[in-house]
Design a protein around this motif. Structure first.
Motif, short mmCIF file in Angstrom:
data_model
loop_
_atom_site.label_atom_id
_atom_site.label_comp_id
_atom_site.label_asym_id
_atom_site.label_seq_id
_atom_site.Cartn_x
_atom_site.Cartn_y
_atom_site.Cartn_z
N PRO A 15 0.81 -1.21 0.00
CA PRO A 15 0.00 0.00 0.00
C PRO A 15 0.85 1.27 0.00
CG PRO A 15 0.14 -0.85 2.22
CD PRO A 15 1.01 -1.73 1.35
N ALA A 16 2.14 1.14 -0.28
CA ALA A 16 3.00 2.32 -0.34
C ALA A 16 2.94 2.92 -1.74
CB ALA A 16 4.43 1.95 0.00
N ALA A 17 3.01 4.24 -1.81
CA ALA A 17 2.87 4.91 -3.11
C ALA A 17 3.97 5.93 -3.33
CB ALA A 17 1.52 5.60 -3.21
N VAL A 18 4.19 6.25 -4.58
CA VAL A 18 4.96 7.43 -4.93
C VAL A 18 4.02 8.35 -5.70
CG1 VAL A 18 6.92 8.36 -6.21
CG2 VAL A 18 7.17 6.23 -4.92
N PHE A 19 3.80 9.53 -5.13
CA PHE A 19 2.99 10.55 -5.78
C PHE A 19 3.91 11.39 -6.64
CE2 PHE A 19 0.78 9.58 -1.83
CZ PHE A 19 -0.51 9.36 -2.28
N LEU A 20 3.48 11.63 -7.87
CA LEU A 20 4.33 12.35 -8.82
C LEU A 20 3.62 13.58 -9.34
CD1 LEU A 20 5.10 9.10 -10.74
CD2 LEU A 20 6.89 10.42 -9.60
N ALA A 55 8.79 -2.06 -10.11
CA ALA A 55 9.44 -3.30 -9.70
C ALA A 55 9.54 -3.40 -8.18
CB ALA A 55 10.84 -3.38 -10.33
N ALA A 56 9.61 -2.23 -7.53
CA ALA A 56 9.66 -2.21 -6.06
C ALA A 56 8.26 -2.29 -5.45
CB ALA A 56 10.38 -0.94 -5.58
N GLY A 57 7.24 -2.46 -6.30
CA GLY A 57 5.88 -2.66 -5.79
C GLY A 57 5.16 -1.40 -5.37
N ARG A 58 5.66 -0.26 -5.79
CA ARG A 58 5.01 1.00 -5.40
C ARG A 58 3.87 1.36 -6.35
NH1 ARG A 58 8.41 -0.42 -1.53
NH2 ARG A 58 8.42 1.19 0.08
N ALA A 59 2.78 1.82 -5.78
CA ALA A 59 1.72 2.41 -6.59
C ALA A 59 2.20 3.77 -7.07
CB ALA A 59 0.46 2.56 -5.75
N LEU A 60 1.94 4.08 -8.33
CA LEU A 60 2.35 5.38 -8.89
C LEU A 60 1.11 6.21 -9.15
CD1 LEU A 60 5.06 4.30 -11.51
CD2 LEU A 60 5.33 4.85 -9.07
N VAL A 61 1.07 7.39 -8.53
CA VAL A 61 -0.11 8.25 -8.63
C VAL A 61 0.33 9.63 -9.09
CG1 VAL A 61 -2.07 9.23 -7.39
CG2 VAL A 61 -1.21 6.96 -6.75
N SER A 100 -4.42 8.79 -11.74
CA SER A 100 -4.05 10.20 -11.87
C SER A 100 -5.16 11.04 -11.25
CB SER A 100 -3.93 10.61 -13.34
OG SER A 100 -2.87 9.98 -13.99
N TYR A 101 -4.75 12.13 -10.63
CA TYR A 101 -5.70 13.12 -10.13
C TYR A 101 -5.31 14.45 -10.73
CZ TYR A 101 -7.25 9.62 -6.76
OH TYR A 101 -7.76 8.48 -6.19
N LEU A 102 -6.30 15.15 -11.29
CA LEU A 102 -6.05 16.41 -11.98
C LEU A 102 -6.96 17.48 -11.38
CD1 LEU A 102 -5.66 16.85 -15.82
CD2 LEU A 102 -7.28 18.28 -14.57
N CYS A 103 -6.37 18.56 -10.90
CA CYS A 103 -7.15 19.69 -10.38
C CYS A 103 -7.28 20.72 -11.50
CB CYS A 103 -6.48 20.31 -9.16
SG CYS A 103 -7.19 21.93 -8.75
N PRO A 104 -8.51 20.98 -11.98
CA PRO A 104 -8.70 21.93 -13.08
C PRO A 104 -8.96 23.35 -12.60
CG PRO A 104 -10.77 20.82 -12.63
CD PRO A 104 -9.77 20.30 -11.61
N HIS A 105 -8.84 23.58 -11.29
CA HIS A 105 -9.29 24.85 -10.71
C HIS A 105 -8.20 25.91 -10.69
CE1 HIS A 105 -11.60 21.47 -8.68
NE2 HIS A 105 -12.49 22.08 -9.45
N VAL A 106 -8.61 27.14 -10.38
CA VAL A 106 -7.66 28.23 -10.12
C VAL A 106 -7.68 28.51 -8.62
CG1 VAL A 106 -7.83 29.26 -12.41
CG2 VAL A 106 -9.43 29.98 -10.62
N ALA A 107 -6.66 29.21 -8.16
CA ALA A 107 -6.53 29.45 -6.72
C ALA A 107 -7.80 30.09 -6.14
CB ALA A 107 -5.31 30.32 -6.45
N ALA A 108 -8.40 31.02 -6.91
CA ALA A 108 -9.58 31.75 -6.40
C ALA A 108 -10.78 30.83 -6.18
CB ALA A 108 -9.96 32.86 -7.37
N ASP A 109 -10.77 29.64 -6.77
CA ASP A 109 -11.88 28.70 -6.56
C ASP A 109 -11.89 28.17 -5.13
OD1 ASP A 109 -12.82 28.88 -9.18
OD2 ASP A 109 -11.52 27.25 -9.88
#
Ligand SMILES: [Mg+2]
Ligand SMILES: [Zn+2]
Length: 195
Positions: A15-20, A55-61, A100-109
């Motif tokens: 359950p370990a991940a690398v967030f990119l 190969a190290a078994g990490r989830a890539l997000v 993948s997670y994508l934020c489509p917003h601007v700071a003012a949102d």
């Protein structure tokens, strides 16, 4: 009892991940935003580096701010096309991405997902049953480091993309590395010592 019983399953293996972060870490950063598929360019060594994490078994997000959408410079459809082109390119390189997670917003949102807010990471941690204490955020901006910190994930700052400017403004603890392959080497070295 009217609701089904929900049973959560951890990501197989680990359950370990690398967030990119995407722009400036995985692909070339464009100061006026990545707006065209034709401008997508993987940074050197990204494919082999991400395969090492697989190969190290990490989830890539992938977690990416795309205010280019909120500023109406491109549509969400166009942003998703560009993103799909990037993930397809990584797939052809033999990389397995978890999400993948994508934020489509601007700071003012004032959304909870735009980094430095931790919402994309905390959503992934919840959705994919990841362990933040065993996960790492790799980014080229202080906002990436801050989002990681708020999600309880350690952070690494790369010097590609905006990294050389951003490192001078770094206030939170982060390991500074040359680029994504350098970050991955540091992580894999550490895991092989503690394994
Ligand atoms: Mg970036
Ligand atoms: Zn957002």
């Amino acid at each position: 009892m009217t609701a089904p019983v929900r049973i959560d399953h951890a990501t197989p293996g680990s359950p370990a991940a690398v967030f990119l972060d995407r722009d400036g870490v995985v692909v070339t950063n464009h100061p006026a935003y990545l707006r065209r598929v034709a401008d997508v360019e993987l940074l050197p060594g990204v494919g082999p580096a991400l395969r090492r994490l697989n190969a190290a078994g990490r989830a890539l997000v992938l977690v990416t701010n795309q205010a280019v959408v909120g500023k109406h410079l491109i549509t969400l459809e166009q942003a998703l096309d560009i993103h799909r082109h990037i993930t397809d390119t990584l797939t052809r390189e033999g990389v397995m991405l978890t999400a993948s997670y994508l934020c489509p917003h601007v700071a003012a949102d004032g959304c909870p997902c735009r980094k430095p807010e931790p919402g994309m990471l905390t959503s992934a941690i919840r959705d994919l049953s990841l362990d933040p204490a065993r996960s790492t955020m790799i980014g080229d901006a202080c906002t990436d480091v801050e989002a990681g910190r708020r999600a309880g994930v350690e952070a690494m700052l790369v010097l590609t993309g905006r990294g050389r400017d951003e490192v001078t403004r770094l206030r939170a603890p982060a390991t500074v590395v040359e680029d994504l392959p350098g970050a991955v080497s540091a992580l894999v070295d550490r895991w092989s010592v503690t394994a």
